[in-house]
Write a protein that holds these residues in place. Sequence first.
Motif, PDB file in Angstrom:
ATOM      1  N   ALA A  46       0.808  -1.219   0.000  1.00 53.45           N
ATOM      2  CA  ALA A  46       0.000   0.000   0.000  1.00 53.45           C
ATOM      3  C   ALA A  46       0.843   1.273   0.000  1.00 53.45           C
ATOM      4  O   ALA A  46       0.488   2.246  -0.649  1.00 53.45           O
ATOM      5  CB  ALA A  46      -0.935   0.004   1.209  1.00 53.45           C
ATOM      6  N   CYS A  47       1.943   1.262   0.704  1.00 50.92           N
ATOM      7  CA  CYS A  47       2.655   2.533   0.884  1.00 50.92           C
ATOM      8  C   CYS A  47       3.427   2.946  -0.356  1.00 50.92           C
ATOM      9  O   CYS A  47       3.700   4.118  -0.547  1.00 50.92           O
ATOM     10  CB  CYS A  47       3.574   2.475   2.100  1.00 50.92           C
ATOM     11  SG  CYS A  47       5.072   1.505   1.832  1.00 50.92           S
ATOM     12  N   THR A  88       6.455   9.947  -2.545  1.00 53.56           N
ATOM     13  CA  THR A  88       5.537   9.227  -1.649  1.00 53.56           C
ATOM     14  C   THR A  88       5.757   9.670  -0.206  1.00 53.56           C
ATOM     15  O   THR A  88       4.805   9.976   0.524  1.00 53.56           O
ATOM     16  CB  THR A  88       5.766   7.703  -1.763  1.00 53.56           C
ATOM     17  OG1 THR A  88       5.506   7.302  -3.100  1.00 53.56           O
ATOM     18  CG2 THR A  88       4.860   6.942  -0.828  1.00 53.56           C
ATOM     19  N   LEU A  91       4.548  13.121   0.424  1.00 49.94           N
ATOM     20  CA  LEU A  91       3.082  13.158   0.531  1.00 49.94           C
ATOM     21  C   LEU A  91       2.640  12.721   1.921  1.00 49.94           C
ATOM     22  O   LEU A  91       1.746  13.322   2.520  1.00 49.94           O
ATOM     23  CB  LEU A  91       2.452  12.243  -0.532  1.00 49.94           C
ATOM     24  CG  LEU A  91       2.378  12.819  -1.943  1.00 49.94           C
ATOM     25  CD1 LEU A  91       1.952  11.748  -2.943  1.00 49.94           C
ATOM     26  CD2 LEU A  91       1.411  13.999  -2.004  1.00 49.94           C
ATOM     27  N   GLY A 174     -10.754   7.602  -0.112  1.00 47.79           N
ATOM     28  CA  GLY A 174      -9.876   8.689  -0.509  1.00 47.79           C
ATOM     29  C   GLY A 174      -9.177   9.319   0.675  1.00 47.79           C
ATOM     30  O   GLY A 174      -8.756   8.628   1.610  1.00 47.79           O
ATOM     31  N   PHE A 175      -9.083  10.638   0.628  1.00 48.08           N
ATOM     32  CA  PHE A 175      -8.396  11.363   1.689  1.00 48.08           C
ATOM     33  C   PHE A 175      -9.097  11.193   3.031  1.00 48.08           C
ATOM     34  O   PHE A 175      -8.479  11.322   4.087  1.00 48.08           O
ATOM     35  CB  PHE A 175      -8.345  12.855   1.306  1.00 48.08           C
ATOM     36  CG  PHE A 175      -7.538  13.692   2.245  1.00 48.08           C
ATOM     37  CD1 PHE A 175      -6.150  13.602   2.257  1.00 48.08           C
ATOM     38  CD2 PHE A 175      -8.160  14.569   3.116  1.00 48.08           C
ATOM     39  CE1 PHE A 175      -5.401  14.384   3.125  1.00 48.08           C
ATOM     40  CE2 PHE A 175      -7.413  15.355   3.979  1.00 48.08           C
ATOM     41  CZ  PHE A 175      -6.033  15.263   3.980  1.00 48.08           C
TER      42      PHE A 175
ATOM     43  N   ILE B 106      -0.778   5.326  -1.058  1.00 46.26           N
ATOM     44  CA  ILE B 106      -0.464   6.733  -0.813  1.00 46.26           C
ATOM     45  C   ILE B 106      -0.491   7.581  -2.087  1.00 46.26           C
ATOM     46  O   ILE B 106      -1.066   8.673  -2.072  1.00 46.26           O
ATOM     47  CB  ILE B 106       0.866   6.859  -0.056  1.00 46.26           C
ATOM     48  CG1 ILE B 106       0.609   6.428   1.395  1.00 46.26           C
ATOM     49  CG2 ILE B 106       1.419   8.274  -0.084  1.00 46.26           C
ATOM     50  CD1 ILE B 106       1.788   5.926   2.115  1.00 46.26           C
ATOM     51  N   PRO B 107       0.071   7.134  -3.205  1.00 43.05           N
ATOM     52  CA  PRO B 107      -0.027   7.962  -4.410  1.00 43.05           C
ATOM     53  C   PRO B 107      -1.476   8.298  -4.763  1.00 43.05           C
ATOM     54  O   PRO B 107      -1.782   9.425  -5.156  1.00 43.05           O
ATOM     55  CB  PRO B 107       0.615   7.085  -5.488  1.00 43.05           C
ATOM     56  CG  PRO B 107       1.572   6.220  -4.748  1.00 43.05           C
ATOM     57  CD  PRO B 107       0.893   5.930  -3.438  1.00 43.05           C
ATOM     58  N   ARG B 109      -4.313   8.036  -2.643  1.00 43.43           N
ATOM     59  CA  ARG B 109      -5.025   8.755  -1.582  1.00 43.43           C
ATOM     60  C   ARG B 109      -4.540  10.200  -1.447  1.00 43.43           C
ATOM     61  O   ARG B 109      -5.334  11.134  -1.410  1.00 43.43           O
ATOM     62  CB  ARG B 109      -4.836   8.037  -0.242  1.00 43.43           C
ATOM     63  CG  ARG B 109      -5.570   8.717   0.896  1.00 43.43           C
ATOM     64  CD  ARG B 109      -5.433   7.977   2.215  1.00 43.43           C
ATOM     65  NE  ARG B 109      -4.215   8.311   2.941  1.00 43.43           N
ATOM     66  CZ  ARG B 109      -3.264   7.454   3.246  1.00 43.43           C
ATOM     67  NH1 ARG B 109      -3.346   6.211   2.874  1.00 43.43           N
ATOM     68  NH2 ARG B 109      -2.202   7.834   3.933  1.00 43.43           N
ATOM     69  N   LEU B 110      -3.234  10.359  -1.357  1.00 44.96           N
ATOM     70  CA  LEU B 110      -2.695  11.700  -1.114  1.00 44.96           C
ATOM     71  C   LEU B 110      -2.295  12.409  -2.401  1.00 44.96           C
ATOM     72  O   LEU B 110      -2.443  13.624  -2.510  1.00 44.96           O
ATOM     73  CB  LEU B 110      -1.497  11.606  -0.172  1.00 44.96           C
ATOM     74  CG  LEU B 110      -1.848  11.250   1.279  1.00 44.96           C
ATOM     75  CD1 LEU B 110      -0.590  10.959   2.084  1.00 44.96           C
ATOM     76  CD2 LEU B 110      -2.635  12.359   1.944  1.00 44.96           C
ATOM     77  N   GLY B 111      -1.819  11.649  -3.369  1.00 40.31           N
ATOM     78  CA  GLY B 111      -1.399  12.261  -4.622  1.00 40.31           C
ATOM     79  C   GLY B 111      -2.569  12.891  -5.364  1.00 40.31           C
ATOM     80  O   GLY B 111      -2.501  14.059  -5.777  1.00 40.31           O
ATOM     81  N   ARG B 113      -5.356  13.713  -4.097  1.00 38.30           N
ATOM     82  CA  ARG B 113      -5.894  14.781  -3.238  1.00 38.30           C
ATOM     83  C   ARG B 113      -5.105  16.077  -3.438  1.00 38.30           C
ATOM     84  O   ARG B 113      -5.675  17.165  -3.580  1.00 38.30           O
ATOM     85  CB  ARG B 113      -5.831  14.330  -1.777  1.00 38.30           C
ATOM     86  CG  ARG B 113      -6.129  15.421  -0.769  1.00 38.30           C
ATOM     87  CD  ARG B 113      -7.589  15.788  -0.761  1.00 38.30           C
ATOM     88  NE  ARG B 113      -7.826  16.949   0.093  1.00 38.30           N
ATOM     89  CZ  ARG B 113      -8.996  17.254   0.597  1.00 38.30           C
ATOM     90  NH1 ARG B 113     -10.052  16.527   0.329  1.00 38.30           N
ATOM     91  NH2 ARG B 113      -9.146  18.322   1.350  1.00 38.30           N
TER      92      ARG B 113
END
Lengths: 582, 181
Positions: A46-47, A88, A91, A174-175, B106-107, B109-111, B113
């Motif tokens: 995921a990361c 990454t 972010l 999402g966020f 992360i890309p 979800r945050l990217g 966004r």
Amino acid sequence: MGKVSLQIDGQPVTVEAGTSILDAAAQVGIKIPTLCYLEEINKVGACRICVVEVEGEKDLVAACNTPAEDGMVVHTNTPAVRASRRTTLELILSDHPAECLTCVRNGNCELQALASQLNVRTVRFGGATHAGLPRDDSTPALVRDPRKCILCGRCVSVCNNIQAVGAIELQGLGFEAFIGPPANLELAATSCVQCGQCALVCPTAAIAEKDDIDKVWAALADPQKHVVVQTAPATRVTVGEEFGLTPGTPVTGKMVAAFRRLGFDAVFDTNFAADLTIMEEGSELIERVKNGGVLPQFTSCCPGWIKYVEHFYPAFLPHISSCKSPQQMFGAVAKTYYAQKIGIDPADIFVVSVMPCTAKKFEAERPEMNAASTYWNNPRIHRDVDAVLTSRELVRMIKQAGIDFADLPPDEYDKPLGVSTGAAAIFGATGGVLEAALRTAYELLTGKTLEKVDFHEVRGLKGVKEAVVPVNGTELKVMVVHGLNNARYAMEKLKAGALKDYHFIEVMCCPGGCIGGGGQPIPTDTPVRHRRIEGIYQVDAAMKYRKSHENPAIKELYEEFLEKPLGHKSHTLLHTQYTPRG
Amino acid sequence: MGVSSGVLPQVPPEASVAGTAALLGIETPVLCCIKGVDRAGTDRAGVVAVVHPLQEKADVSYRGLLLVNWVLRELVRRCGNQDVFSVEVLRHFLELVQEASCGRCIPCRLGTRRMLEYVSGLVRGTAVRFSPDELAAMARFVGVSSRCDLGRIAGKLVANTVCCYRRAFERYPVQEAALGF
């Protein structure tokens, strides 16, 4: 399985088919950075920190969960890979509070370490954050700080797959996605057993133990208080790790010396109470076997396990031994027998526990754990145990006090509550309670000396261990499980009626037993667990007495105060009842 | 089927990129703007997600990308004011991606966004500064690093849009002192 050959950064490597690129790279000395990945726990990719380039693939792939393939050509350190990892991380940092200096994980944070490793010195991005999310400190054991959560999913994975509890989950999209208890409940309102395995695997401080250090400092500074400390069996082979010693190195003497320098009035050992537990729990087992009581009898030392049964299998609570855990037995004895023996008002005694476990904080606050107050009929005596520190908190106290732990000359526990046996020491490892019980039960039932005290069949990290021990004409059938998912396996078998011929079952909530407890030093992984277990058995082998019933201080306690196992005072002080929680 | 009707066309699974693009009325230069999708990539048309033993391996479905791209282009074309509307459409698209993102990677979800905030700031006139190149760089990162098709398609599509409608982005006023991306 066959083998596959590939090339990673120009180096040829041959691995078993199915091996991930991450593991294949490690075999040729290439350490691909990771964040969400955790061996045996989390491989969701995921990361995206572990991304690599694979020739022929248009996009980057995660090394942690992409299998190595024959002929694959992998590049782990190209400009595109470095740029991707850096972006990454930036972010993540753009939505992470910059509180490193005051964070409980400062110096032991995987995110912090990764930022250093990847040479991230600035964060180019700003925008919305989760800074407004509230902390959840509803439980006595754990604090959740969702602001620091990077949604790696390790905690969800360990809570669901290893502990079979499922108190937290990934929610939202999402966020707005977040990890927490369902329906926005507080953790205390869920079936969380407070084992702290989530805190143990969290790469940041999104879940951590509740800090009780200040409570202990305040007691130590109070001249009215007689502050005593008890140290759990598993702490003596883990605390040294935080001071640069190899995992599993026994540091009992140094730990005792550190307590004296911290200002404790008496330094005692939970192992004393572990021996007492064996006397009571072993006697209870013998009574159940002889009188046709509820069998199999399950151990009750582990508060996470107790809460698990209360939530998930309340109908089977009669199978659980009524004995309190060693921590709580110690508290009750300290504020009755010990107080009487040294002539101190029990209300002035402040009992501190140093435990490998976060659930012990919850246990100490259970309403029924006030036996001394009831015994003396004195409401000024509050809890039997006043404060519980995890191994990690103890380390922080020692560091705060400026004690050079590694160079401390070893010291010895105080008497009488510091005298213990090897049988008590092994409580810290999975199988230890059962082995200790067998050492005593054998001799009590047969009247013969047990020559071979080591029961190797119940040792080790296998999830479910079974043995049959012939004792005085009876085949004692026993089982050991650790990790609540394995406990669930045992309970489902019990439910199905498949454990009718079993006599005694040991359950430890955490993988590996208390040496892998949720309050232990981070990291705690399988190799570290192995080394800690070795340390525990070293401690056992070095002890003068190795059977609980040989402990002279325990004999004295029964002679002077308790009279006999399962006697009236024992029932008042050392036994308890449970609460079905549904 | 047909572009003019506004109904998504059915594309045969074996169709090439060029063939699919022609069906959709998408000019070749648009495709060339997508890094990695050039002539050498045409054989990936019709690629579907392959499930590996250890991973839901996320090969982008370029056919899916083309379809999404077509929808956006159609919307922009029908609006008439292509320069302004392409940015608005992109904003709505990124909102949609955020609503659909599982939030794990992360890309994505945050990217996406941060890209949404970037584009929204531009539309609202609150962006402190704006560089189409920065947006495109972020988009390319999201496009190659995300875990699944959602993020990968979104990233590539944003990069594509910035490339094709760069002028539209540059026409928005940028505040000197506002906070933003």
